[in-house]
Scaffold this motif. Structure first.
Motif, PDB file in Angstrom:
ATOM      1  N   GLU A 162       0.798  -1.228   0.000  1.00 38.14           N
ATOM      2  CA  GLU A 162       0.000   0.000   0.000  1.00 38.14           C
ATOM      3  C   GLU A 162       0.834   1.285   0.000  1.00 38.14           C
ATOM      4  O   GLU A 162       0.413   2.279  -0.589  1.00 38.14           O
ATOM      5  CB  GLU A 162      -0.956   0.002   1.196  1.00 38.14           C
ATOM      6  CG  GLU A 162      -2.118  -0.975   1.040  1.00 38.14           C
ATOM      7  CD  GLU A 162      -3.040  -0.973   2.236  1.00 38.14           C
ATOM      8  OE1 GLU A 162      -2.768  -0.219   3.201  1.00 38.14           O
ATOM      9  OE2 GLU A 162      -4.032  -1.732   2.218  1.00 38.14           O
ATOM     10  N   PRO A 163       2.019   1.323   0.642  1.00 40.89           N
ATOM     11  CA  PRO A 163       2.812   2.562   0.615  1.00 40.89           C
ATOM     12  C   PRO A 163       3.067   3.087  -0.802  1.00 40.89           C
ATOM     13  O   PRO A 163       3.152   4.311  -1.008  1.00 40.89           O
ATOM     14  CB  PRO A 163       4.110   2.162   1.314  1.00 40.89           C
ATOM     15  CG  PRO A 163       3.688   1.112   2.290  1.00 40.89           C
ATOM     16  CD  PRO A 163       2.641   0.324   1.542  1.00 40.89           C
ATOM     17  N   GLN A 164       3.194   2.212  -1.772  1.00 43.06           N
ATOM     18  CA  GLN A 164       3.410   2.645  -3.153  1.00 43.06           C
ATOM     19  C   GLN A 164       2.208   3.427  -3.674  1.00 43.06           C
ATOM     20  O   GLN A 164       2.358   4.439  -4.369  1.00 43.06           O
ATOM     21  CB  GLN A 164       3.675   1.428  -4.038  1.00 43.06           C
ATOM     22  CG  GLN A 164       4.912   0.635  -3.648  1.00 43.06           C
ATOM     23  CD  GLN A 164       4.996  -0.712  -4.351  1.00 43.06           C
ATOM     24  OE1 GLN A 164       4.387  -0.922  -5.385  1.00 43.06           O
ATOM     25  NE2 GLN A 164       5.755  -1.641  -3.770  1.00 43.06           N
ATOM     26  N   SER A 165       1.015   2.957  -3.322  1.00 40.25           N
ATOM     27  CA  SER A 165      -0.199   3.676  -3.735  1.00 40.25           C
ATOM     28  C   SER A 165      -0.337   4.994  -2.993  1.00 40.25           C
ATOM     29  O   SER A 165      -0.740   6.010  -3.576  1.00 40.25           O
ATOM     30  CB  SER A 165      -1.438   2.801  -3.502  1.00 40.25           C
ATOM     31  OG  SER A 165      -1.451   1.691  -4.382  1.00 40.25           O
ATOM     32  N   PHE A 166       0.019   4.994  -1.712  1.00 38.19           N
ATOM     33  CA  PHE A 166      -0.063   6.239  -0.949  1.00 38.19           C
ATOM     34  C   PHE A 166       0.906   7.294  -1.497  1.00 38.19           C
ATOM     35  O   PHE A 166       0.602   8.493  -1.486  1.00 38.19           O
ATOM     36  CB  PHE A 166       0.207   5.988   0.531  1.00 38.19           C
ATOM     37  CG  PHE A 166      -0.987   5.458   1.279  1.00 38.19           C
ATOM     38  CD1 PHE A 166      -2.151   6.201   1.364  1.00 38.19           C
ATOM     39  CD2 PHE A 166      -0.959   4.207   1.874  1.00 38.19           C
ATOM     40  CE1 PHE A 166      -3.266   5.715   2.040  1.00 38.19           C
ATOM     41  CE2 PHE A 166      -2.068   3.703   2.546  1.00 38.19           C
ATOM     42  CZ  PHE A 166      -3.219   4.466   2.630  1.00 38.19           C
ATOM     43  N   GLU A 167       2.054   6.871  -1.988  1.00 42.67           N
ATOM     44  CA  GLU A 167       2.987   7.818  -2.609  1.00 42.67           C
ATOM     45  C   GLU A 167       2.345   8.483  -3.824  1.00 42.67           C
ATOM     46  O   GLU A 167       2.477   9.699  -4.023  1.00 42.67           O
ATOM     47  CB  GLU A 167       4.271   7.089  -3.019  1.00 42.67           C
ATOM     48  CG  GLU A 167       5.179   6.729  -1.855  1.00 42.67           C
ATOM     49  CD  GLU A 167       6.440   6.015  -2.314  1.00 42.67           C
ATOM     50  OE1 GLU A 167       6.695   5.973  -3.547  1.00 42.67           O
ATOM     51  OE2 GLU A 167       7.182   5.508  -1.454  1.00 42.67           O
ATOM     52  N   LYS A 168       1.652   7.698  -4.634  1.00 38.05           N
ATOM     53  CA  LYS A 168       0.962   8.253  -5.806  1.00 38.05           C
ATOM     54  C   LYS A 168      -0.132   9.223  -5.365  1.00 38.05           C
ATOM     55  O   LYS A 168      -0.313  10.293  -5.969  1.00 38.05           O
ATOM     56  CB  LYS A 168       0.347   7.126  -6.633  1.00 38.05           C
ATOM     57  CG  LYS A 168       1.348   6.179  -7.267  1.00 38.05           C
ATOM     58  CD  LYS A 168       0.630   5.060  -8.008  1.00 38.05           C
ATOM     59  CE  LYS A 168       1.615   4.051  -8.588  1.00 38.05           C
ATOM     60  NZ  LYS A 168       0.909   2.932  -9.279  1.00 38.05           N
TER      61      LYS A 168
END
Length: 210
Positions: A162-168
């Motif tokens: 999920e951190p990858q999506s939160f970065e976006k």
């Protein structure tokens, strides 16, 4: 007879976003909820989810058996499980950029249709207690939550990614001139982890902005 209300068909903007960030203003909705802390892999977490669903299905099924259902009643598909996630105050004081799942703090919830009010909730809670004793029923509550302006997107894959999506989402917010209010965020679980492989899990991610 009024057709069954199905959130997947009628409320796509709230529950079926695309897998890219977007803004959404979320109005006030009613929920049954329960608080907790610790890892979502724990048995305590599982038991809280079970208590929520036990009441949610009582609320769905019991009006069909009543001589006089509550005012405004309509049949509906039970809404998905949601979770609002944070970390403990102690974890915040010693935060080094990594998340220890045992230090998570959460509120789990299942949205309720508009005909459910505090009085009907209490009646259904008593019925649920009569059907099956569960000590966690005493921890459940009924509340209304208005998220307001948010950024959301559909995350497809393991929860740990999920951190990858939160970065976006955060990059999108900056580009739109918006500020994330806090690291607290909401997750809406569209998949059952018991039935779906981690790479195919679908989770709505959402945080408040101004």
């Amino acid at each position: 007879m009024q057709a069954k209300h199905e959130w997947r068909k009628k409320e796509k903007s709230f529950y079926l976003p695309k897998n890219k960030p977007e803004t959404l203003t979320v109005p006030k909705f009613s929920f049954i909820s329960i608080q907790g802390e610790g890892s979502p892999a724990s048995s305590a977490f599982t038991k809280k989810v079970e208590a929520l669903y036990a009441l949610a299905y009582t609320i769905k099924m019991m009006p069909k058996k009543m001589d006089k259902p509550p005012q405004g009643y309509f049949d509906f598909t039970v809404y998905p499980l949601e979770g609002v996630w944070d970390i403990s105050d102690k974890a915040k004081a010693n935060f080094d950029g990594t998340i220890n799942k045992d230090e998570l703090v959460y509120r789990l919830m299942i949205r309720q249709p508009d005909f459910v009010d505090q009085a009907f909730y209490r009646d259904m809670l008593e019925l649920a207690k009569q059907k099956k004793a569960n000590p966690l029923f005493e921890q459940l509550s009924f509340e209304q939550i208005e998220e307001g302006k948010t950024v959301q997107m559909l995350h497809v894959g393991p929860f740990d990614d999920e951190p990858q999506s939160f970065e976006k989402m955060e990059a999108f917010a900056v580009a739109e001139g918006l500020e994330r209010l806090s690291k607290v965020h909401r997750e809406i679980y569209l998949s059952d982890p018991r039935k779906v492989t981690p790479d195919k899990l679908k989770t709505v991610l959402r945080f408040q902005v101004k």
